[in-house]
Motif scaffolding. Structure first.
Motif, short mmCIF file in Angstrom:
data_model
loop_
_atom_site.label_atom_id
_atom_site.label_comp_id
_atom_site.label_asym_id
_atom_site.label_seq_id
_atom_site.Cartn_x
_atom_site.Cartn_y
_atom_site.Cartn_z
N LYS A 211 0.81 -1.22 0.00
CA LYS A 211 0.00 0.00 0.00
C LYS A 211 0.85 1.27 0.00
N THR A 212 2.16 1.10 -0.17
CA THR A 212 3.07 2.25 -0.24
C THR A 212 3.85 2.19 -1.56
N TYR A 213 4.92 1.44 -1.57
CA TYR A 213 5.74 1.30 -2.77
C TYR A 213 4.93 0.71 -3.93
N GLY A 214 4.20 -0.37 -3.68
CA GLY A 214 3.40 -0.99 -4.73
C GLY A 214 2.34 -0.06 -5.28
N ALA A 215 1.70 0.70 -4.38
CA ALA A 215 0.68 1.64 -4.82
C ALA A 215 1.28 2.74 -5.70
N PRO A 284 7.32 -5.97 -9.59
CA PRO A 284 8.55 -6.56 -9.07
C PRO A 284 8.37 -7.28 -7.73
N LEU A 285 7.19 -7.21 -7.14
CA LEU A 285 7.00 -7.71 -5.78
C LEU A 285 6.66 -9.20 -5.74
N GLY A 286 6.96 -9.88 -6.85
CA GLY A 286 6.76 -11.32 -6.89
C GLY A 286 8.03 -12.06 -7.24
N LEU A 287 9.14 -11.33 -7.29
CA LEU A 287 10.43 -11.95 -7.62
C LEU A 287 11.15 -12.32 -6.33
N TYR A 288 11.64 -13.57 -6.24
CA TYR A 288 12.23 -14.01 -4.97
C TYR A 288 13.43 -14.90 -5.21
N LYS A 427 16.24 -3.02 -6.32
CA LYS A 427 15.42 -1.96 -6.89
C LYS A 427 14.63 -1.21 -5.82
N ILE A 428 14.05 -1.94 -4.87
CA ILE A 428 13.23 -1.26 -3.86
C ILE A 428 14.09 -0.40 -2.94
N TYR A 429 15.33 -0.82 -2.71
CA TYR A 429 16.22 0.02 -1.90
C TYR A 429 16.72 1.21 -2.70
N TYR A 432 13.29 3.41 -3.27
CA TYR A 432 12.28 3.75 -2.26
C TYR A 432 12.80 3.71 -0.82
N LEU A 433 13.34 2.57 -0.40
CA LEU A 433 13.73 2.42 1.01
C LEU A 433 15.09 3.04 1.30
N LEU A 434 15.94 3.14 0.30
CA LEU A 434 17.27 3.76 0.36
C LEU A 434 18.32 2.87 1.01
N GLU A 435 18.07 2.38 2.24
CA GLU A 435 19.07 1.52 2.88
C GLU A 435 18.40 0.65 3.93
#
Length: 458
Positions: A211-215, A284-288, A427-429, A432-435
């Motif tokens: 509900k944050t990055y994905g949205a 990208p939230l389904g790659l593991y 990618k998410i770091y 979006y999240l940075l670190e």
């Protein structure tokens, strides 16, 4: 309550009491049992063990349908209804799917993919990840994601947290916080030890990124998003409703259903599971990575953390990706691993019944370890209370072994086996999240567990 025992059906055999890791089931032999909810950790092992049931054949249509209605089960369910059971949340899922203004998102835990095929005649331990993704897409979810991605995210956060505690003098040993039944047990019985828990949320609750990055990625209104978790664990319903799990600005995960409930839903929608094509999870939230996959087995969280922690500390590839020293099913096993200049001392507790001596040793100052994994269920999440029910005790060990074998086989076949090498994690770091353990990560992906009293009263 999430876990229930139907007194009309219970015969008082007390087999459920024998497997309850919290000694929460009370009653005389031969009489209906009761759950002491002040002790219950909602793990659902009683559900897996229960043999007292109502069936269409033995009790008639009227009695059976009345019980099915009481439990809010779909009319398509025809299987025996056992005395011990958990809540069914499929009505909430169906309502969300039917609402054209609701954006439905689903995530699936690592252990579900090695259990779900059993409910469709598959061999024990069959890995059905891609067929499951196809089923969820056919059901009608707008986004089909994977909790394995969040398991990789957990390793980045938890591994960094552990390194900081070891190198900067934080509270040790650090315990994993992925298992909500274990966390519940600690809160109730050893609240003075809460600071030993990792502050990381479980992979399910790292679903705050949906509900944050994905949205943001999909330009969705998070207020219109409804996140469903498919879990092998009955306690996950309790976890997603905890009052502190709202760092996205909304309830991070709206509802959790079990592997069994997903099978009910697939059958209720008349989907031929075995005939479905293999499909991938959404990106990208389904790659593991393989490290995310092994969260489903005892020792898996520890192994995944070591694979990444070793490289974060040393800057060099780990000599062997398979960390066999932490694998197995002994009730409490320890290992010492050389990680650069650090002799990392770790422990794995398999089954919540075996954790009290470890906690007492910690209180007595006799526990010389840095990091401890605790899983409530017998061999980890693959044996969770929400997994397909095993009707014969003789099947149990074979099923657990097959699911564990399937999990490790899936890990071995994946092209990426370390969480920090997952490009979607990078990618998410970057975006979006940075670190890891940074300000944004701490807000979204970490928590401070309360005593749990408000949560337990729900």
């Amino acid at each position: 309550m999430i876990i229930n025992i139907d007194k009309d059906i219970c015969t008082g055999c007390r087999e459920c009491a024998e497997v309850c890791p919290a000694s929460a089931i009370e009653g005389e032999k031969g009489k209906p049992q009761e759950i002491n909810y002040d002790k219950c950790v909602m793990c659902g092992q009683c559900i897996q063990k229960c043999k007292s049931y109502v069936s269409l054949i033995d009790h008639g249509v009227g009695v059976y349908e009345a019980k099915r209605a009481e439990r809010n089960l779909p009319a398509s369910v025809k299987e025996p209804l056992f005395a011990a059971y958990s809540n069914c949340n499929l009505d909430k899922v169906k309502a969300a799917l039917a609402d054209k203004d609701t954006i439905t998102v689903v995530q699936c835990a690592p252990a579900v993919r090695v259990g779900i095929a059993e409910d469709f005649g598959g061999e024990l331990g069959t890995v059905a990840a891609r067929k499951m993704a196809a089923a969820l897409r056919k059901i009608g979810f707008d986004r089909v994601y994977d909790t394995n991605f969040e398991a990789d995210l957990t390793i980045m956060e938890e591994g960094t947290e552990l390194i900081k505690r070891v190198t900067e003098g934080g509270t040790l040993p650090m315990f994993t916080s992925c298992c909500p039944a274990w966390v519940s047990y600690l809160e109730r019985n050893y609240p003075e030890l809460k600071e030993h828990l990792s502050t990381c949320k479980s992979p399910q609750q790292m679903g705050s990124i949906f509900k944050t990055y994905g949205a943001e990625i999909d330009q969705f209104d998070p207020a219109k998003m409804f996140v469903v978790s498919v879990m092998p664990c009955t306690c996950k319903e309790f976890e997603c409703n905890r009052e502190e799990m709202n760092s996205s600005g909304y309830q991070d995960v709206d509802v959790a259903i079990t592997t069994r409930e997903l099978a009910y839903l697939i059958k209720d929608m008349d989907i031929d599971f075995n005939a479905l094509p293999d499909e991938d999870f959404d990106q990208p939230l389904g790659l593991y990575s393989g490290a995310g996959t092994i969260f489903g087995v005892t020792g898996g969280v520890m192994e995944a953390a070591i694979r990444t922690g070793y490289e974060l500390i040393t800057g060099k590839p780990i000599p062997a990706v398979d960390v066999s020293a932490v694998r197995g099913s002994d009730i409490f096993r320890t290992a010492t691993l050389q990680v650069g200049d650090i002799e990392l001392k770790v422990g794995i507790v398999t089954g919540l019944k075996n954790v009290a001596p470890v906690l007492e040793a910690l209180k007595a100052g006799k526990l010389d370890l840095h990091f401890i994994e605790v899983m409530t269920c017998p061999v980890g999440c693959v044996s969770g209370g929400g997994q397909p029910k095993l009707l014969l005790d003789s099947e149990r060990d074979a099923a657990y072994q097959a699911r564990t074998k399937g999990t490790y086989a899936h890990d071995a076949e994946l092209p990426i086996r370390k969480s920090h090498e997952n490009p979607a994690i990078k990618k998410i770091y970057d975006e979006y999240l940075l670190e890891p353990n940074g300000e944004k990560s701490h807000h979204l992906l970490h928590t401070k567990y309360c005593t749990g009293e408000n949560n337990f009263k729900k």
